[in-house]
Design an enzyme around this catalytic site. Sequence first.
Site, short mmCIF file in Angstrom:
data_model
loop_
_atom_site.label_atom_id
_atom_site.label_comp_id
_atom_site.label_asym_id
_atom_site.label_seq_id
_atom_site.Cartn_x
_atom_site.Cartn_y
_atom_site.Cartn_z
N GLY A 214 0.82 -1.21 0.00
CA GLY A 214 0.00 0.00 0.00
C GLY A 214 0.84 1.25 0.00
N ASN A 215 0.20 2.37 0.21
CA ASN A 215 0.93 3.64 0.33
C ASN A 215 0.28 4.50 1.39
OD1 ASN A 215 -1.07 5.53 -0.99
ND2 ASN A 215 -0.76 4.07 -2.67
N ARG A 216 0.86 5.65 1.66
CA ARG A 216 0.45 6.44 2.82
C ARG A 216 -0.63 7.48 2.51
NH1 ARG A 216 4.36 6.63 6.93
NH2 ARG A 216 3.96 8.84 7.25
N SER A 217 -1.25 7.42 1.33
CA SER A 217 -2.27 8.42 1.02
C SER A 217 -3.50 8.24 1.91
CB SER A 217 -2.68 8.31 -0.45
OG SER A 217 -3.73 9.21 -0.71
N ALA B 130 -3.42 8.02 -5.06
CA ALA B 130 -2.07 7.46 -5.20
C ALA B 130 -2.26 6.02 -5.66
CB ALA B 130 -1.34 7.52 -3.88
#
Length: 408
Positions: A217-220, A284
């Site tokens: 995943g990502n931090r958005s 993102a």
Amino acid sequence: MKTPRTIVVGITGGIAAYKAVNIVRAFVLNGDSVHVVATPAALRFVGKPTLEAISRNPVHTDLYEGVAEVRHVAIGQGAALIVVAPATANSIAKLAAGLADDLLGNTILASTAPLVIAPAMHTEMWNNPATVANVAVLRSRGITIVGPGVGRLTGTDSGAGRMEEPDTIVAVALAVLDRAMSAGEAAASAVPDLAGRRVLISAGGTREPLDPVRFLGNRSSGKQGVALAQAALARGALVTLVAANLEVAVPTSITTVLVGSALEMHEAMTRAAGTADVIIMAAAVADYRPRSVQVGKIKKEDVGDTLTLELVKNPDILAELSTASRPGQLIIGFAAETETDADRLLALGRDKITRKGCDYLVVNRVGQDAGFGTERNTVTVLDRHGVIVSEVSGSKMSVANCILDLIG
Ligand code: C5P
């Protein structure tokens, strides 16, 4: 320190009046000066002392009090924004007819400030042709209507008519106010400039599954995308939000398609793009996904000391939508970069807009301390020639409004 703006909160007589306390509180905490004008019926649902304590100002109800100071017009004249929440079917009818038989009616008629109303009533009343016609009149006058949502009503029933959640009302109201003030316009001219435009927005961060319990995943957080959706809604747009794993709530009045992975987002955006006038890719999106998703949980006992993942490229949604765009459709992309040097950040942005082929690119720096998950944002917007058309630093809502200003 910011200068407080005067917000008048009108409360009318419905059970949702008790939630208006939270709306008043949120405006006060935002640093604004709040004056409550409650109808006598509203005060049967929520106490004057509560509203006075929370608003930190006297609460006015009676048309015949404060006559010497011409209170019936003074409150409205001093307002930068008026929010009526809850707005009952009766108060909506009175507003549509321009009646001024109580202090709130006088206040609204005497004001040129933008007006935001949050209807609350039973489904039958909301669907009644009289209410439908009255709401249409208010919309045609540029009044912003937030909600109502669909959900549990006062009794055991549920349906359309539930007052929108206070935080959503506050967010939309502040977007309307920010816009009216930042444009430096007379408040009366804050007519929704995106009325009827179909705006499709992606928000959040995609998750690429590895197995049933794990993902890349990502931090958005999705805050900027949701702020865009709220601001577009406040400006009259018909908003569809394609939301991936948001950390923030979305107003129920926004049509939302929930997705998880980049492939799901690809499908949802492609499907919705055909009818959109404007597409904003604020999400993102993972550039790569695991080639295969394990059916069962990956176990270290089976894998050993090193786990090698094979990743394959995801479709570039923004680039695809830009290539397939139809005449008149406007496409805005985002470039979240960790580059700290301002010139190199711009160069990356210019390179990216050429590759993506979109109309505008919103470039921002992200990292542990900036962009993702924070309340504020600093962005530079480039047009398709790489020319800077906007630079803005502020709340995600004010950034959203500056981006929407480009739509014109
Ligand atoms: O290439 P990069 O990921 O930096 O591009 C960012 C922009 O492209 C964002 O607007 C993002 O939503 C979009 N994007 C996309 N599909 C991908 C990757 C990014 O639409 N697979």
